[in-house]
Design an enzyme around this catalytic site. Structure first.
Site, PDB file in Angstrom:
ATOM      1  CG  ASP A  46     -83.144 -20.797  55.874  1.00 24.18           C
ATOM      2  OD1 ASP A  46     -82.679 -21.439  56.950  1.00 24.18           O
ATOM      3  OD2 ASP A  46     -82.885 -19.431  55.851  1.00 24.18           O
ATOM      4  CD  GLU A 130     -85.245 -23.616  58.937  1.00 23.08           C
ATOM      5  OE1 GLU A 130     -85.036 -23.483  60.164  1.00 23.08           O
ATOM      6  OE2 GLU A 130     -85.390 -22.544  58.321  1.00 23.08           O
ATOM      7  CB  CYS A 185     -66.544 -28.072  49.914  1.00 24.73           C
ATOM      8  SG  CYS A 185     -66.220 -26.899  51.343  1.00 24.73           S
ATOM      9  CB  CYS A 203     -65.054 -25.085  47.902  1.00 25.89           C
ATOM     10  SG  CYS A 203     -66.669 -24.594  48.377  1.00 25.89           S
ATOM     11  CG  ASP A 210     -81.208 -16.403  55.019  1.00 23.61           C
ATOM     12  OD1 ASP A 210     -80.573 -16.723  55.794  1.00 23.61           O
ATOM     13  OD2 ASP A 210     -81.913 -15.241  54.978  1.00 23.61           O
TER      14      ASP A 210
HETATM   15 ZN   LIG Z   1     -67.340 -24.742  50.457  1.00 24.44          ZN
END
Ligand SMILES: [Zn+2]
Length: 243
Positions: A46, A130, A185, A203, A210
């Site tokens: 990233d 990216e 999640c 979660c 980042d």
């Molecule tokens: Zn989560």
């Protein structure tokens, strides 16, 4: 001629360049790929604001501060030249100093880019980055982010060339949503740019913003099942690509 390293492979093209500090012969050669042994590892990268880049393993690459000094010298040299009378001897000398300062900044950038690109190529079989628009056609992107994108463009080109030679695969994915989606999640956790921490109310996942984005980038480029993943380089594709 002073050789900085022995010529490898079959020389194809020779370009003679005059730099501020002398003449250079760039010899372009056809070289056989030299694949690195597989490591079974993959990484997502990233490109950030506070740090130059964050890897999906949590490693942060700091912004290159080492060429700040060179940039300062460059500004001084520019001002000095502006003060000198055009065509004078003193102006000619100032021009040489300015050209040398430019060269130094350029070389510092390249050196940084080579160092940054080396690590993922050595360590990972599968590198996910990216998809960026370096020419700034992506609107609503903060200015600082666009500047770091430009620096990343140099790194990416070098990364692609190194990866192609080493037999590594580089995949570019659309970064949309990568900072909001929870990497664990998959729930959407919207946050403003100023919010640097991802803490998921669904979660309980808590990560640097980042780092979470880098994990999402890795996920997106994880397999051919992802429609938007496009291989950019690899054993079959030896030419460096420009994004
Ligand atoms: Zn989560």
């Amino acid at each position: 001629m002073h050789n900085d390293r022995p010529v490898e492979g079959t020389p194809n093209i020779c370009i003679i360049v005059r730099n501020a500090d002398g003449w250079y012969a760039h010899i372009v050669c056809d070289v056989a790929p030299s694949p690195l042994p597989p490591t079974g590892k993959s990484v997502g990268i990233d490109v950030g604001l506070e740090s130059f880049a964050t890897l999906s393993n949590g490693v942060q690459i700091a912004n290159p501060r080492h060429y700040r000094a060179a940039e300062r010298t460059l500004k001084q040299a520019q001002r000095r030249l502006a003060r000198r009378v055009k065509g004078s001897n003193r102006s000619r000398k100032a021009r040489t100093l300015l050209a040398n300062a430019h060269l130094k900044v350029k070389r510092a950038r390249w050196d940084f880019a080579h160092t940054i690109a080396r690590a993922p190529v050595n360590e990972d079989d599968h590198i996910v980055v990216e998809k960026l628009n370096i020419r700034g056609m992506v609107r609503n992107r903060p200015l600082a982010k666009s500047i770091s994108d430009a620096g990343w463009g140099i790194v990416l080109n070098i990364l692609l060339a190194k990866a192609a030679r080493a037999g590594r695969v580089v995949v570019a994915v659309n970064p949309a949503g990568t900072s909001h989606i929870c990497a664990r999640c998959g729930e959407s956790v919207p946050k403003r740019l100023a919010v640097r921490w991802h803490s998921c109310p669904y979660c309980g996942c808590a990560l640097h913003r980042d780092h979470n984005a880098a994990l999402n980038i890795l996920k997106k480029g994880g397999g051919t099942a992802f429609g938007e993943a496009q291989p950019l380089g690899g054993p079959q594709n030896r030419e460096p690509h420009r994004l």
